[in-house]
Motif scaffolding. Structure first.
Motif, short mmCIF file in Angstrom:
data_model
loop_
_atom_site.label_atom_id
_atom_site.label_comp_id
_atom_site.label_asym_id
_atom_site.label_seq_id
_atom_site.Cartn_x
_atom_site.Cartn_y
_atom_site.Cartn_z
N PHE A 153 0.84 -1.20 0.00
CA PHE A 153 0.00 0.00 0.00
C PHE A 153 0.87 1.24 0.00
O PHE A 153 1.86 1.33 0.72
N LYS A 154 0.50 2.22 -0.81
CA LYS A 154 1.26 3.47 -0.96
C LYS A 154 0.33 4.65 -0.70
O LYS A 154 -0.89 4.52 -0.74
N ASN A 155 0.91 5.82 -0.50
CA ASN A 155 0.15 7.07 -0.32
C ASN A 155 -0.93 6.93 0.75
O ASN A 155 -2.07 7.32 0.54
N ILE A 156 -0.57 6.39 1.88
CA ILE A 156 -1.52 6.16 2.96
C ILE A 156 -1.78 7.48 3.69
O ILE A 156 -0.84 8.12 4.15
N SER A 190 -7.94 4.92 6.93
CA SER A 190 -7.04 5.60 6.01
C SER A 190 -7.40 5.22 4.59
O SER A 190 -7.98 4.18 4.34
N ARG A 191 -7.05 6.10 3.66
CA ARG A 191 -7.16 5.78 2.24
C ARG A 191 -5.77 5.45 1.76
O ARG A 191 -4.78 5.96 2.29
N ALA A 192 -5.66 4.57 0.78
CA ALA A 192 -4.36 4.16 0.27
C ALA A 192 -4.49 3.69 -1.17
O ALA A 192 -5.55 3.28 -1.60
N ASN A 193 -3.38 3.78 -1.89
CA ASN A 193 -3.31 3.19 -3.22
C ASN A 193 -2.72 1.80 -3.07
O ASN A 193 -1.82 1.58 -2.28
N TRP A 194 -3.24 0.89 -3.87
CA TRP A 194 -2.77 -0.49 -3.82
C TRP A 194 -1.66 -0.67 -4.84
O TRP A 194 -1.83 -0.38 -6.03
N LYS A 195 -0.52 -1.14 -4.36
CA LYS A 195 0.68 -1.35 -5.18
C LYS A 195 0.98 -0.07 -5.95
O LYS A 195 0.94 1.01 -5.41
N ASN A 196 1.28 -0.20 -7.23
CA ASN A 196 1.59 0.98 -8.04
C ASN A 196 0.45 1.27 -9.01
O ASN A 196 0.67 1.54 -10.18
N THR A 197 -0.78 1.21 -8.50
CA THR A 197 -1.96 1.46 -9.33
C THR A 197 -2.67 2.70 -8.83
O THR A 197 -2.33 3.27 -7.81
N ASP A 198 -3.70 3.08 -9.56
CA ASP A 198 -4.55 4.19 -9.13
C ASP A 198 -5.71 3.69 -8.28
O ASP A 198 -6.57 4.47 -7.89
N THR A 199 -5.77 2.39 -8.02
CA THR A 199 -6.84 1.80 -7.23
C THR A 199 -6.76 2.33 -5.80
O THR A 199 -5.74 2.19 -5.14
N ILE A 200 -7.85 2.94 -5.34
CA ILE A 200 -7.90 3.48 -3.99
C ILE A 200 -8.68 2.53 -3.10
O ILE A 200 -9.78 2.10 -3.44
N LEU A 201 -8.09 2.20 -1.98
CA LEU A 201 -8.71 1.31 -1.00
C LEU A 201 -8.80 2.03 0.34
O LEU A 201 -8.14 3.04 0.57
N ASN A 247 -24.21 -1.47 -1.01
CA ASN A 247 -24.06 -0.41 -0.01
C ASN A 247 -22.92 -0.66 0.97
O ASN A 247 -22.67 0.14 1.85
N ILE A 248 -22.23 -1.76 0.81
CA ILE A 248 -21.12 -2.12 1.69
C ILE A 248 -19.82 -2.04 0.90
O ILE A 248 -19.73 -2.56 -0.21
N ILE A 249 -18.82 -1.40 1.48
CA ILE A 249 -17.51 -1.34 0.84
C ILE A 249 -16.96 -2.75 0.72
O ILE A 249 -17.01 -3.53 1.67
N LYS A 250 -16.45 -3.09 -0.45
CA LYS A 250 -15.96 -4.45 -0.71
C LYS A 250 -14.77 -4.77 0.21
O LYS A 250 -13.86 -3.98 0.36
N PHE A 251 -14.82 -5.95 0.78
CA PHE A 251 -13.76 -6.44 1.64
C PHE A 251 -12.78 -7.25 0.80
O PHE A 251 -13.16 -8.23 0.17
N TYR A 252 -11.51 -6.83 0.78
CA TYR A 252 -10.50 -7.54 0.00
C TYR A 252 -9.67 -8.48 0.84
O TYR A 252 -9.25 -9.52 0.37
N GLY A 253 -9.37 -8.12 2.06
CA GLY A 253 -8.53 -8.97 2.90
C GLY A 253 -7.94 -8.18 4.04
O GLY A 253 -8.40 -7.08 4.35
N ILE A 254 -6.92 -8.75 4.66
CA ILE A 254 -6.32 -8.11 5.82
C ILE A 254 -4.81 -7.97 5.63
O ILE A 254 -4.20 -8.62 4.80
N THR A 255 -4.24 -7.07 6.41
CA THR A 255 -2.80 -6.88 6.47
C THR A 255 -2.47 -6.57 7.92
O THR A 255 -3.36 -6.41 8.75
N LYS A 256 -1.22 -6.49 8.22
CA LYS A 256 -0.84 -6.18 9.59
C LYS A 256 0.39 -5.30 9.57
O LYS A 256 1.27 -5.46 8.74
#
Length: 109
Positions: A33-36, A48-59, A89-98
Protein backbone atom coordinates in the motif's frame (compact mmCIF):
# COMPACT_ATOMS: atom_id res chain seq x y z
CA UNK A 1 -5.03 -10.84 31.67
CA UNK A 2 -7.11 -13.75 32.94
CA UNK A 3 -6.76 -17.34 31.74
CA UNK A 4 -10.11 -17.11 29.91
CA UNK A 5 -9.05 -13.92 28.12
CA UNK A 6 -5.83 -15.60 26.98
CA UNK A 7 -7.80 -18.64 25.73
CA UNK A 8 -10.26 -16.38 23.89
CA UNK A 9 -7.43 -14.34 22.40
CA UNK A 10 -5.64 -17.49 21.23
CA UNK A 11 -8.88 -18.80 19.68
CA UNK A 12 -9.33 -15.65 17.57
CA UNK A 13 -5.66 -15.51 16.58
CA UNK A 14 -5.90 -19.17 15.51
CA UNK A 15 -9.09 -18.38 13.57
CA UNK A 16 -7.34 -15.57 11.69
CA UNK A 17 -4.27 -17.67 10.91
CA UNK A 18 -6.34 -20.66 9.72
CA UNK A 19 -8.59 -18.41 7.61
CA UNK A 20 -5.53 -17.00 5.86
CA UNK A 21 -3.88 -20.43 5.44
CA UNK A 22 -7.10 -21.92 4.01
CA UNK A 23 -7.58 -18.85 1.79
CA UNK A 24 -10.91 -17.86 3.32
CA UNK A 25 -9.31 -14.45 3.91
CA UNK A 26 -6.67 -12.88 1.69
CA UNK A 27 -3.54 -11.53 3.35
CA UNK A 28 -1.61 -8.62 1.85
CA UNK A 29 1.75 -7.24 2.88
CA UNK A 30 1.41 -3.74 4.29
CA UNK A 31 4.24 -2.64 2.00
CA UNK A 32 1.88 -3.17 -0.98
CA UNK A 33 0.00 0.00 0.00
CA UNK A 34 1.26 3.47 -0.96
CA UNK A 35 0.15 7.07 -0.32
CA UNK A 36 -1.52 6.16 2.96
CA UNK A 37 -3.44 9.12 4.40
CA UNK A 38 -5.54 9.00 7.54
CA UNK A 39 -9.11 10.19 6.95
CA UNK A 40 -10.65 9.51 10.37
CA UNK A 41 -10.17 7.95 13.78
CA UNK A 42 -12.13 6.80 16.77
CA UNK A 43 -11.83 4.84 19.99
CA UNK A 44 -11.14 1.49 18.26
CA UNK A 45 -8.69 2.74 15.64
CA UNK A 46 -8.42 4.75 12.45
CA UNK A 47 -9.47 4.75 8.80
CA UNK A 48 -7.04 5.60 6.01
CA UNK A 49 -7.16 5.78 2.24
CA UNK A 50 -4.36 4.16 0.27
CA UNK A 51 -3.31 3.19 -3.22
CA UNK A 52 -2.77 -0.49 -3.82
CA UNK A 53 0.68 -1.35 -5.18
CA UNK A 54 1.59 0.98 -8.04
CA UNK A 55 -1.96 1.46 -9.33
CA UNK A 56 -4.55 4.19 -9.13
CA UNK A 57 -6.84 1.80 -7.23
CA UNK A 58 -7.90 3.48 -3.99
CA UNK A 59 -8.71 1.31 -1.00
CA UNK A 60 -9.75 1.99 2.56
CA UNK A 61 -7.66 0.58 5.40
CA UNK A 62 -9.36 0.25 8.75
CA UNK A 63 -6.80 -0.11 11.56
CA UNK A 64 -7.56 -1.31 15.07
CA UNK A 65 -5.68 -0.24 18.18
CA UNK A 66 -5.19 -2.41 21.26
CA UNK A 67 -5.85 -5.84 19.72
CA UNK A 68 -6.47 -7.92 22.82
CA UNK A 69 -9.63 -6.22 24.14
CA UNK A 70 -11.21 -6.08 20.68
CA UNK A 71 -9.94 -9.21 18.93
CA UNK A 72 -13.35 -10.89 19.18
CA UNK A 73 -15.03 -7.82 17.69
CA UNK A 74 -12.45 -7.67 14.88
CA UNK A 75 -13.05 -11.31 13.94
CA UNK A 76 -16.84 -10.83 14.08
CA UNK A 77 -16.58 -7.77 11.83
CA UNK A 78 -14.33 -9.64 9.38
CA UNK A 79 -16.88 -12.47 9.23
CA UNK A 80 -19.66 -9.99 8.50
CA UNK A 81 -17.69 -8.24 5.75
CA UNK A 82 -16.76 -11.56 4.18
CA UNK A 83 -20.43 -12.59 4.08
CA UNK A 84 -22.01 -9.37 2.71
CA UNK A 85 -19.82 -8.83 -0.35
CA UNK A 86 -22.91 -8.88 -2.58
CA UNK A 87 -24.45 -5.73 -1.10
CA UNK A 88 -23.77 -2.57 -3.15
CA UNK A 89 -24.06 -0.41 -0.01
CA UNK A 90 -21.12 -2.12 1.69
CA UNK A 91 -17.51 -1.34 0.84
CA UNK A 92 -15.96 -4.45 -0.71
CA UNK A 93 -13.76 -6.44 1.64
CA UNK A 94 -10.50 -7.54 0.00
CA UNK A 95 -8.53 -8.97 2.90
CA UNK A 96 -6.32 -8.11 5.82
CA UNK A 97 -2.80 -6.88 6.47
CA UNK A 98 -0.84 -6.18 9.59
CA UNK A 99 1.56 -3.48 10.64
CA UNK A 100 4.19 -3.92 13.30
CA UNK A 101 5.79 -0.89 14.85
CA UNK A 102 7.73 -1.60 18.00
CA UNK A 103 5.40 -3.20 20.54
CA UNK A 104 2.24 -2.16 18.70
CA UNK A 105 0.71 -4.54 16.20
CA UNK A 106 -2.32 -3.56 14.17
CA UNK A 107 -4.66 -5.57 12.00
CA UNK A 108 -5.91 -3.64 9.00
CA UNK A 109 -8.62 -4.51 6.56
Amino acid sequence: MSNKEVKDSNYYIDWLEKSIANEYLSYYEYSEFKNIKQIGNGSFGSVSRANWKNTDTILVLKSFNNLNPTLKEIVNELKLHRDVHFNANIIKFYGITKTETGKNEKINY
